[in-house]
Write a protein that holds these residues in place. Structure first.
Motif, PDB file in Angstrom:
ATOM      1  N   HIS A 131      18.875  63.293  61.358  1.00 12.31           N
ATOM      2  CA  HIS A 131      19.250  64.696  61.508  1.00 12.31           C
ATOM      3  C   HIS A 131      19.503  64.976  62.984  1.00 12.31           C
ATOM      4  O   HIS A 131      18.708  64.595  63.851  1.00 12.31           O
ATOM      5  N   LEU A 132      20.611  65.637  63.262  1.00 13.22           N
ATOM      6  CA  LEU A 132      21.074  65.822  64.629  1.00 13.22           C
ATOM      7  C   LEU A 132      20.864  67.249  65.114  1.00 13.22           C
ATOM      8  O   LEU A 132      20.739  68.183  64.323  1.00 13.22           O
ATOM      9  N   THR A 133      20.846  67.396  66.437  1.00 13.33           N
ATOM     10  CA  THR A 133      20.613  68.680  67.073  1.00 13.33           C
ATOM     11  C   THR A 133      21.888  69.501  67.182  1.00 13.33           C
ATOM     12  O   THR A 133      21.891  70.696  66.940  1.00 13.33           O
ATOM     13  N   PHE A 134      22.997  68.846  67.566  1.00 20.04           N
ATOM     14  CA  PHE A 134      24.240  69.565  67.834  1.00 20.04           C
ATOM     15  C   PHE A 134      25.139  69.549  66.611  1.00 20.04           C
ATOM     16  O   PHE A 134      25.570  68.494  66.166  1.00 20.04           O
ATOM     17  N   ASN A 135      25.443  70.721  66.090  1.00 20.71           N
ATOM     18  CA  ASN A 135      26.279  70.844  64.900  1.00 20.71           C
ATOM     19  C   ASN A 135      27.744  71.081  65.236  1.00 20.71           C
ATOM     20  O   ASN A 135      28.573  71.177  64.346  1.00 20.71           O
ATOM     21  N   ASN A 136      28.080  71.180  66.533  1.00 18.00           N
ATOM     22  CA  ASN A 136      29.455  71.465  66.923  1.00 18.00           C
ATOM     23  C   ASN A 136      30.271  70.189  67.165  1.00 18.00           C
ATOM     24  O   ASN A 136      31.384  70.259  67.665  1.00 18.00           O
ATOM     25  N   ILE A 137      29.722  69.031  66.781  1.00 19.02           N
ATOM     26  CA  ILE A 137      30.407  67.754  66.959  1.00 19.02           C
ATOM     27  C   ILE A 137      30.507  67.087  65.588  1.00 19.02           C
ATOM     28  O   ILE A 137      29.534  67.052  64.841  1.00 19.02           O
ATOM     29  N   GLU A 138      31.685  66.555  65.274  1.00 16.38           N
ATOM     30  CA  GLU A 138      31.841  65.811  64.028  1.00 16.38           C
ATOM     31  C   GLU A 138      31.238  64.428  64.242  1.00 16.38           C
ATOM     32  O   GLU A 138      31.832  63.578  64.903  1.00 16.38           O
ATOM     33  N   GLN A 139      30.033  64.210  63.702  1.00 13.69           N
ATOM     34  CA  GLN A 139      29.335  62.950  63.925  1.00 13.69           C
ATOM     35  C   GLN A 139      28.271  62.726  62.864  1.00 13.69           C
ATOM     36  O   GLN A 139      27.761  63.673  62.273  1.00 13.69           O
ATOM     37  N   CYS A 174      28.866  57.435  64.174  1.00 16.94           N
ATOM     38  CA  CYS A 174      30.313  57.588  64.027  1.00 16.94           C
ATOM     39  C   CYS A 174      30.666  59.002  64.484  1.00 16.94           C
ATOM     40  O   CYS A 174      30.041  59.973  64.037  1.00 16.94           O
ATOM     41  N   THR A 175      31.652  59.107  65.386  1.00 19.58           N
ATOM     42  CA  THR A 175      31.968  60.381  66.017  1.00 19.58           C
ATOM     43  C   THR A 175      33.474  60.607  66.069  1.00 19.58           C
ATOM     44  O   THR A 175      34.233  59.667  66.279  1.00 19.58           O
ATOM     45  N   TYR A 176      33.865  61.845  65.910  1.00 16.26           N
ATOM     46  CA  TYR A 176      35.256  62.241  66.156  1.00 16.26           C
ATOM     47  C   TYR A 176      35.233  63.423  67.104  1.00 16.26           C
ATOM     48  O   TYR A 176      34.598  64.453  66.830  1.00 16.26           O
ATOM     49  N   ILE A 177      35.916  63.261  68.226  1.00 15.57           N
ATOM     50  CA  ILE A 177      36.095  64.365  69.169  1.00 15.57           C
ATOM     51  C   ILE A 177      37.586  64.673  69.202  1.00 15.57           C
ATOM     52  O   ILE A 177      38.389  63.782  69.507  1.00 15.57           O
ATOM     53  N   PRO A 178      37.982  65.899  68.861  1.00 15.94           N
ATOM     54  CA  PRO A 178      39.410  66.212  68.759  1.00 15.94           C
ATOM     55  C   PRO A 178      40.109  66.194  70.121  1.00 15.94           C
ATOM     56  O   PRO A 178      39.458  66.306  71.159  1.00 15.94           O
ATOM     57  N   ASN A 237      41.926  67.311  73.402  1.00 13.98           N
ATOM     58  CA  ASN A 237      41.763  68.470  74.285  1.00 13.98           C
ATOM     59  C   ASN A 237      40.435  69.196  74.096  1.00 13.98           C
ATOM     60  O   ASN A 237      40.330  70.383  74.391  1.00 13.98           O
ATOM     61  N   ALA A 238      39.422  68.489  73.586  1.00 12.38           N
ATOM     62  CA  ALA A 238      38.089  69.100  73.458  1.00 12.38           C
ATOM     63  C   ALA A 238      37.542  69.395  74.851  1.00 12.38           C
ATOM     64  O   ALA A 238      37.833  68.704  75.828  1.00 12.38           O
ATOM     65  N   ASP A 239      36.727  70.418  74.916  1.00  7.88           N
ATOM     66  CA  ASP A 239      36.124  70.839  76.172  1.00  7.88           C
ATOM     67  C   ASP A 239      35.110  69.804  76.660  1.00  7.88           C
ATOM     68  O   ASP A 239      34.497  69.098  75.856  1.00  7.88           O
ATOM     69  N   LEU A 240      34.900  69.743  77.953  1.00  8.36           N
ATOM     70  CA  LEU A 240      33.924  68.834  78.553  1.00  8.36           C
ATOM     71  C   LEU A 240      32.529  69.048  77.949  1.00  8.36           C
ATOM     72  O   LEU A 240      31.758  68.105  77.797  1.00  8.36           O
ATOM     73  N   SER A 241      32.217  70.288  77.552  1.00  4.12           N
ATOM     74  CA  SER A 241      30.891  70.578  76.986  1.00  4.12           C
ATOM     75  C   SER A 241      30.624  69.765  75.719  1.00  4.12           C
ATOM     76  O   SER A 241      29.474  69.431  75.425  1.00  4.12           O
ATOM     77  N   ILE A 242      31.676  69.420  74.949  1.00  2.00           N
ATOM     78  CA  ILE A 242      31.505  68.597  73.742  1.00  2.00           C
ATOM     79  C   ILE A 242      31.047  67.201  74.139  1.00  2.00           C
ATOM     80  O   ILE A 242      30.146  66.622  73.516  1.00  2.00           O
ATOM     81  N   TYR A 243      31.640  66.632  75.172  1.00  3.56           N
ATOM     82  CA  TYR A 243      31.252  65.299  75.640  1.00  3.56           C
ATOM     83  C   TYR A 243      29.832  65.312  76.202  1.00  3.56           C
ATOM     84  O   TYR A 243      29.070  64.371  76.005  1.00  3.56           O
ATOM     85  N   LYS A 244      29.476  66.391  76.899  1.00  3.09           N
ATOM     86  CA  LYS A 244      28.108  66.511  77.426  1.00  3.09           C
ATOM     87  C   LYS A 244      27.098  66.629  76.268  1.00  3.09           C
ATOM     88  O   LYS A 244      26.032  66.022  76.306  1.00  3.09           O
ATOM     89  N   ALA A 245      27.448  67.408  75.238  1.00  2.00           N
ATOM     90  CA  ALA A 245      26.562  67.548  74.081  1.00  2.00           C
ATOM     91  C   ALA A 245      26.414  66.210  73.361  1.00  2.00           C
ATOM     92  O   ALA A 245      25.311  65.856  72.920  1.00  2.00           O
ATOM     93  N   TYR A 246      27.504  65.468  73.238  1.00  2.00           N
ATOM     94  CA  TYR A 246      27.437  64.140  72.618  1.00  2.00           C
ATOM     95  C   TYR A 246      26.512  63.223  73.410  1.00  2.00           C
ATOM     96  O   TYR A 246      25.649  62.554  72.839  1.00  2.00           O
ATOM     97  N   HIS A 247      26.664  63.217  74.733  1.00  2.00           N
ATOM     98  CA  HIS A 247      25.795  62.418  75.605  1.00  2.00           C
ATOM     99  C   HIS A 247      24.330  62.786  75.361  1.00  2.00           C
ATOM    100  O   HIS A 247      23.475  61.907  75.175  1.00  2.00           O
ATOM    101  N   GLU A 248      24.035  64.081  75.325  1.00  2.00           N
ATOM    102  CA  GLU A 248      22.660  64.534  75.108  1.00  2.00           C
ATOM    103  C   GLU A 248      22.146  64.120  73.732  1.00  2.00           C
ATOM    104  O   GLU A 248      20.997  63.704  73.582  1.00  2.00           O
ATOM    105  N   ASP A 260      36.497  58.034  67.447  1.00  2.00           N
ATOM    106  CA  ASP A 260      37.727  58.438  68.127  1.00  2.00           C
ATOM    107  C   ASP A 260      37.329  59.493  69.149  1.00  2.00           C
ATOM    108  O   ASP A 260      36.978  60.613  68.797  1.00  2.00           O
ATOM    109  N   PHE A 261      37.383  59.121  70.436  1.00  2.00           N
ATOM    110  CA  PHE A 261      36.961  60.009  71.510  1.00  2.00           C
ATOM    111  C   PHE A 261      38.138  60.702  72.184  1.00  2.00           C
ATOM    112  O   PHE A 261      37.960  61.488  73.104  1.00  2.00           O
ATOM    113  N   ASN A 262      39.352  60.389  71.746  1.00  2.00           N
ATOM    114  CA  ASN A 262      40.569  61.049  72.217  1.00  2.00           C
ATOM    115  C   ASN A 262      40.650  61.160  73.739  1.00  2.00           C
ATOM    116  O   ASN A 262      40.749  62.253  74.288  1.00  2.00           O
TER     117      ASN A 262
END
Length: 195
Positions: A16-24, A40-44, A46-57, A76-78
Motif C-alpha cells: 500500500h502506497l502513500t502517494f495516490n497522484n502517481i500511476e504505480q 511499475c510506474t507511469y509518469i505522463p 510533461n508531468a510536473d517535477l513534484s511528481i518525480y519528487k513524490a515518486y522518489h519519496e 515509462d518515465f517520459n
C-alpha cells in the motif's frame, strides 16, 4: 494505468502506497531465499517535477519498510531528452563516468531527481534497449546488477514505436543457480468477464 501480474505459485502481496497522484504499483514477492520488490510506474509526458519528487519519496518509503529486499523498478518515465548510460563506480564509491546526459532544460531537474533516488538507494538503470526513435523511455532500476534486460521476441500486443517489449531475467535464491524469467501471460486465455 499500471499492472503487475504475479503467478499464484509465488508468495506475494501488494504494497500500500502513500502517494495516490502517481500511476504505480509495488508488490513484495518471496522467491526461495530472496525477497524482491517489483514496482511499475507511469509518469505522463510533461508531468510536473513534484511528481518525480513524490515518486522518489515513495521509493524511499518502500525501501525503508523492506530494507533487506532487492528492488526492481520499471516504467515509462517520459524523459525523452535524456540519454541513459550505465553507472560505474570504483571501490570507494566515486563516480567513474556520467550516468546521464540531458538534452534539454525541461527534463534536467526531473532526470536529476531520478538519478538522486537511484544513487541514494543503490539502484542502477539497467535498460539499454532503445525505441524506434533511439530513445529510452522505459527505464528499469535495480539494486541487483545481474538483472538482464533484453528486447522481447514475443509481445502481448502489437508493439508501438515508443515502447519495445522487454524481457527481464532476475536471479533468485542465494545459491545463484535458480532464475526467474519474467514472462507474459497469454491474454487470449483470460477470463475477461471476471476481470
Amino acid at each position: 494505468g499500471t499492472l503487475i501480474a504475479i503467478s499464484k505459485t509465488l508468495t506475494s502481496r501488494k504494497i500500500h502506497l502513500t502517494f495516490n497522484n502517481i500511476e504505480q504499483n509495488f508488490v513484495h514477492v518471496k522467491l526461495q531465499s530472496d525477497q524482491i520488490i517489483f514496482g511499475c510506474t507511469y509518469i505522463p509526458p510533461n508531468a510536473d517535477l513534484s511528481i518525480y519528487k513524490a515518486y522518489h519519496e515513495e521509493v524511499e518509503l518502500v525501501k525503508s519498510k523492506y530494507p533487506k529486499c532487492k528492488i526492481l523498478l520499471m516504467g515509462d518515465f517520459n524523459l525523452p531528452g535524456c540519454s541513459w548510460k550505465n553507472v560505474y563506480f570504483d571501490d570507494d564509491d566515486s563516480l567513474l563516468s556520467d550516468n546521464i546526459t540531458i538534452a534539454n532544460n525541461l527534463n534536467c531537474e526531473k532526470a536529476s531527481e531520478l538519478m538522486d533516488m537511484s544513487n541514494f538507494l543503490g539502484l542502477s538503470q539497467v535498460n539499454q534497449i532503445v525505441n524506434n526513435y533511439t530513445k529510452i523511455l522505459d527505464l528499469v532500476f535495480s539494486t541487483d546488477s545481474n538483472v538482464i534486460v533484453k528486447k522481447s521476441s514475443s509481445a502481448l500486443i502489437s508493439p508501438d514505436g515508443y515502447h519495445p517489449p522487454l524481457d527481464m531475467l532476475v536471479m533468485a535464491g542465494n545459491s545463484g543457480g535458480s532464475t526467474l524469467k519474467l514472462t507474459k501471460p497469454n491474454f487470449r486465455r483470460a477470463d475477461y468477464s471476471s476481470i
